[in-house]
Design a protein around this motif. Structure first.
Motif, PDB file in Angstrom:
ATOM      1  N   ILE A  53      23.897  37.842  29.506  1.00  0.00           N
ATOM      2  CA  ILE A  53      22.760  37.421  28.675  1.00  0.00           C
ATOM      3  C   ILE A  53      23.164  36.265  27.770  1.00  0.00           C
ATOM      4  O   ILE A  53      22.563  36.022  26.740  1.00  0.00           O
ATOM      5  N   SER A  54      24.208  35.558  28.197  1.00  0.00           N
ATOM      6  CA  SER A  54      24.652  34.408  27.416  1.00  0.00           C
ATOM      7  C   SER A  54      23.581  33.327  27.396  1.00  0.00           C
ATOM      8  O   SER A  54      22.831  33.136  28.364  1.00  0.00           O
ATOM      9  N   LYS A  55      23.505  32.616  26.294  1.00  0.00           N
ATOM     10  CA  LYS A  55      22.584  31.476  26.188  1.00  0.00           C
ATOM     11  C   LYS A  55      23.098  30.271  26.964  1.00  0.00           C
ATOM     12  O   LYS A  55      22.386  29.293  27.159  1.00  0.00           O
ATOM     13  N   HIS A  56      24.354  30.341  27.390  1.00  0.00           N
ATOM     14  CA  HIS A  56      24.948  29.237  28.144  1.00  0.00           C
ATOM     15  C   HIS A  56      24.757  29.512  29.629  1.00  0.00           C
ATOM     16  O   HIS A  56      25.410  30.374  30.209  1.00  0.00           O
ATOM     17  N   GLY A  57      23.858  28.795  30.239  1.00  0.00           N
ATOM     18  CA  GLY A  57      23.448  29.097  31.607  1.00  0.00           C
ATOM     19  C   GLY A  57      24.557  29.061  32.631  1.00  0.00           C
ATOM     20  O   GLY A  57      24.483  29.741  33.648  1.00  0.00           O
ATOM     21  N   THR A  58      25.611  28.280  32.411  1.00  0.00           N
ATOM     22  CA  THR A  58      26.686  28.164  33.397  1.00  0.00           C
ATOM     23  C   THR A  58      27.790  29.200  33.163  1.00  0.00           C
ATOM     24  O   THR A  58      28.759  29.235  33.906  1.00  0.00           O
ATOM     25  N   GLU A  59      27.639  30.044  32.162  1.00  0.00           N
ATOM     26  CA  GLU A  59      28.732  30.942  31.808  1.00  0.00           C
ATOM     27  C   GLU A  59      28.842  32.143  32.743  1.00  0.00           C
ATOM     28  O   GLU A  59      29.918  32.676  32.948  1.00  0.00           O
ATOM     29  N   ALA A  60      27.727  32.602  33.305  1.00  0.00           N
ATOM     30  CA  ALA A  60      27.755  33.828  34.089  1.00  0.00           C
ATOM     31  C   ALA A  60      27.060  33.643  35.433  1.00  0.00           C
ATOM     32  O   ALA A  60      26.044  32.979  35.527  1.00  0.00           O
ATOM     33  N   LYS A  61      27.651  34.273  36.458  1.00  0.00           N
ATOM     34  CA  LYS A  61      27.039  34.296  37.777  1.00  0.00           C
ATOM     35  C   LYS A  61      26.587  35.710  38.117  1.00  0.00           C
ATOM     36  O   LYS A  61      26.454  36.079  39.280  1.00  0.00           O
ATOM     37  N   HIS A  62      26.369  36.510  37.099  1.00  0.00           N
ATOM     38  CA  HIS A  62      25.968  37.899  37.278  1.00  0.00           C
ATOM     39  C   HIS A  62      24.928  38.220  36.211  1.00  0.00           C
ATOM     40  O   HIS A  62      24.755  37.470  35.252  1.00  0.00           O
ATOM     41  N   SER A  63      24.268  39.354  36.372  1.00  0.00           N
ATOM     42  CA  SER A  63      23.250  39.767  35.410  1.00  0.00           C
ATOM     43  C   SER A  63      23.805  40.837  34.483  1.00  0.00           C
ATOM     44  O   SER A  63      24.856  41.438  34.747  1.00  0.00           O
ATOM     45  N   LEU A  64      23.079  41.103  33.406  1.00  0.00           N
ATOM     46  CA  LEU A  64      23.472  42.184  32.513  1.00  0.00           C
ATOM     47  C   LEU A  64      23.408  43.527  33.237  1.00  0.00           C
ATOM     48  O   LEU A  64      24.254  44.395  33.020  1.00  0.00           O
ATOM     49  N   GLU A  65      22.432  43.683  34.116  1.00  0.00           N
ATOM     50  CA  GLU A  65      22.342  44.929  34.885  1.00  0.00           C
ATOM     51  C   GLU A  65      23.592  45.132  35.734  1.00  0.00           C
ATOM     52  O   GLU A  65      24.067  46.268  35.889  1.00  0.00           O
ATOM     53  N   ASP A  66      24.126  44.044  36.288  1.00  0.00           N
ATOM     54  CA  ASP A  66      25.383  44.136  37.038  1.00  0.00           C
ATOM     55  C   ASP A  66      26.497  44.660  36.139  1.00  0.00           C
ATOM     56  O   ASP A  66      27.290  45.524  36.539  1.00  0.00           O
ATOM     57  N   GLU A  67      26.574  44.143  34.919  1.00  0.00           N
ATOM     58  CA  GLU A  67      27.615  44.561  33.979  1.00  0.00           C
ATOM     59  C   GLU A  67      27.468  46.029  33.600  1.00  0.00           C
ATOM     60  O   GLU A  67      28.458  46.771  33.525  1.00  0.00           O
ATOM     61  N   ILE A  68      26.226  46.446  33.322  1.00  0.00           N
ATOM     62  CA  ILE A  68      25.990  47.837  32.926  1.00  0.00           C
ATOM     63  C   ILE A  68      26.391  48.783  34.053  1.00  0.00           C
ATOM     64  O   ILE A  68      27.020  49.827  33.817  1.00  0.00           O
ATOM     65  N   TRP A  69      26.066  48.418  35.288  1.00  0.00           N
ATOM     66  CA  TRP A  69      26.442  49.255  36.430  1.00  0.00           C
ATOM     67  C   TRP A  69      27.965  49.312  36.585  1.00  0.00           C
ATOM     68  O   TRP A  69      28.540  50.394  36.700  1.00  0.00           O
ATOM     69  N   GLU A  70      28.610  48.156  36.573  1.00  0.00           N
ATOM     70  CA  GLU A  70      30.061  48.126  36.749  1.00  0.00           C
ATOM     71  C   GLU A  70      30.772  48.817  35.592  1.00  0.00           C
ATOM     72  O   GLU A  70      31.780  49.506  35.784  1.00  0.00           O
ATOM     73  N   GLY A  71      30.243  48.644  34.368  1.00  0.00           N
ATOM     74  CA  GLY A  71      30.818  49.355  33.229  1.00  0.00           C
ATOM     75  C   GLY A  71      30.717  50.858  33.401  1.00  0.00           C
ATOM     76  O   GLY A  71      31.649  51.604  33.075  1.00  0.00           O
ATOM     77  N   GLY A  72      29.589  51.321  33.939  1.00  0.00           N
ATOM     78  CA  GLY A  72      29.433  52.747  34.225  1.00  0.00           C
ATOM     79  C   GLY A  72      30.449  53.240  35.234  1.00  0.00           C
ATOM     80  O   GLY A  72      30.970  54.356  35.124  1.00  0.00           O
ATOM     81  N   GLU A  73      30.765  52.392  36.208  1.00  0.00           N
ATOM     82  CA  GLU A  73      31.766  52.767  37.203  1.00  0.00           C
ATOM     83  C   GLU A  73      33.157  52.874  36.580  1.00  0.00           C
ATOM     84  O   GLU A  73      33.952  53.751  36.938  1.00  0.00           O
ATOM     85  N   VAL A  74      33.470  51.988  35.640  1.00  0.00           N
ATOM     86  CA  VAL A  74      34.759  52.064  34.941  1.00  0.00           C
ATOM     87  C   VAL A  74      34.835  53.350  34.128  1.00  0.00           C
ATOM     88  O   VAL A  74      35.845  54.066  34.155  1.00  0.00           O
ATOM     89  N   LEU A  75      33.764  53.678  33.399  1.00  0.00           N
ATOM     90  CA  LEU A  75      33.739  54.920  32.625  1.00  0.00           C
ATOM     91  C   LEU A  75      33.904  56.131  33.536  1.00  0.00           C
ATOM     92  O   LEU A  75      34.623  57.084  33.209  1.00  0.00           O
ATOM     93  N   LYS A  76      33.233  56.107  34.669  1.00  0.00           N
ATOM     94  CA  LYS A  76      33.319  57.217  35.622  1.00  0.00           C
ATOM     95  C   LYS A  76      34.748  57.401  36.122  1.00  0.00           C
ATOM     96  O   LYS A  76      35.265  58.522  36.196  1.00  0.00           O
ATOM     97  N   ARG A  77      35.398  56.296  36.436  1.00  0.00           N
ATOM     98  CA  ARG A  77      36.778  56.380  36.911  1.00  0.00           C
ATOM     99  C   ARG A  77      37.696  56.940  35.845  1.00  0.00           C
ATOM    100  O   ARG A  77      38.571  57.769  36.135  1.00  0.00           O
ATOM    101  N   LEU A  78      37.521  56.510  34.618  1.00  0.00           N
ATOM    102  CA  LEU A  78      38.332  57.043  33.526  1.00  0.00           C
ATOM    103  C   LEU A  78      38.100  58.542  33.361  1.00  0.00           C
ATOM    104  O   LEU A  78      39.048  59.326  33.229  1.00  0.00           O
ATOM    105  N   ARG A  79      36.837  58.945  33.358  1.00  0.00           N
ATOM    106  CA  ARG A  79      36.505  60.373  33.192  1.00  0.00           C
ATOM    107  C   ARG A  79      37.121  61.219  34.299  1.00  0.00           C
ATOM    108  O   ARG A  79      37.602  62.338  34.047  1.00  0.00           O
ATOM    109  N   GLN A  80      37.113  60.709  35.512  1.00  0.00           N
ATOM    110  CA  GLN A  80      37.622  61.476  36.652  1.00  0.00           C
ATOM    111  C   GLN A  80      39.139  61.624  36.625  1.00  0.00           C
ATOM    112  O   GLN A  80      39.684  62.390  37.419  1.00  0.00           O
TER     113      GLN A  80
END
Length: 254
Positions: A53-80
């Motif tokens: 959600i950066s204001k700098h259009g060239t900074e990211a090639k992914h969406s915030l939803e991508d980050e939230i999903w991948e972050g959830g996967e990291v949390l899941k791996r840690l929990r397991q």
């Protein structure tokens, strides 16, 4: 005399910065945490980079939803990789705080997507949340260990914030554990205030698990001193011990 406390095995990891994560370093951290069998595990902010959600259009090639999903996967791996009885805590950092700032200026639909992360990945709902504030609410206190993401960034900021956190909590004899600066700091005494005896206040920093080569802004902010670490704090028999573990250095043979 040390105060008797319930046995504690605390692990703290922070600044993973999904999706710009050093996966090899994260693999090492997961294994270290698994071996420790912690009673408490804290992800200490900036799990997400939030460049989606950066204001700098060239900074990211992914969406915030991508980050939230991948972050959830990291949390899941840690929990397991920790005991089922382990208390799981996710503390927000300044990068997650960006989401809250943006949420105040968008439509109701988009605001829901920004704030209801567990609707994007159920794992978020398994972790106790902690807010990013420079108040008592912004600190998780487990035995003598006061864990907060951090606000200051200067060279002696770990010492200064240790003093500030001791004041906010109104107690001494604590270990202030931060992330934020991306610089690993071993657990040692804080000695930056004449009002706080050096033998009654400690500080440590867990560094970052960001892959500098992937981060578009890393060179701009100065990343030479960045490194990865996991804080481990134990309380047993009325005494505490603490250390910051770091991955082994791998250097190509000349």
């Amino acid at each position: 005399m040390p105060t008797k406390m319930k046995e504690i095995r605390l692990a703290v990891i922070g600044c993973i910065h999904v999706p710009f994560t050093d996966l090899e370093a994260l693999d090492w951290a997961v294994e270290e945490i698994r071996r420790e069998k912690p009673t408490h595990l804290i992800v200490n902010g900036d799990l997400l980079d939030c460049s989606g959600i950066s204001k700098h259009g060239t900074e990211a090639k992914h969406s915030l939803e991508d980050e939230i999903w991948e972050g959830g996967e990291v949390l899941k791996r840690l929990r397991q990789n920790v005991p089922r009885s382990c208390q799981l805590i996710f503390r927000e950092g300044n990068h997650e705080q960006r989401i809250k700032r943006e949420a105040g200026f968008v439509s109701t639909y988009f605001r829901s997507m920004l704030t209801d992360w567990k609707s994007k990945h159920a794992e978020w709902g398994r972790w106790q949340p902690g807010e990013y504030e420079k108040t008592r609410k912004g600190v998780t206190l487990i035995g003598p260990f006061a864990v907060h993401h951090g606000h200051r960034s200067g060279g002696n900021s770990d010492d200064l914030e240790a003093v500030e956190m001791a004041g906010i909590l109104g107690r001494r004899g604590i270990v202030c554990v931060r992330s934020h600066t991306h610089r690993v700091i071993e657990c040692d005494r804080a000695m930056r205030s004449s009002t706080v005896p050096e033998d009654r206040l400690w500080r440590a920093n867990t560094g970052t698990f960001a892959d500098i080569s992937q981060m578009p802004y890393a060179k701009q902010v100065g990343s030479v001193a960045w490194g990865a670490g996991v804080f481990f704090g134990n309380v047993s028999g009325g005494y505490w011990t603490a250390r910051v573990a770091r991955p082994p250095q791998r250097v190509r043979v000349a």
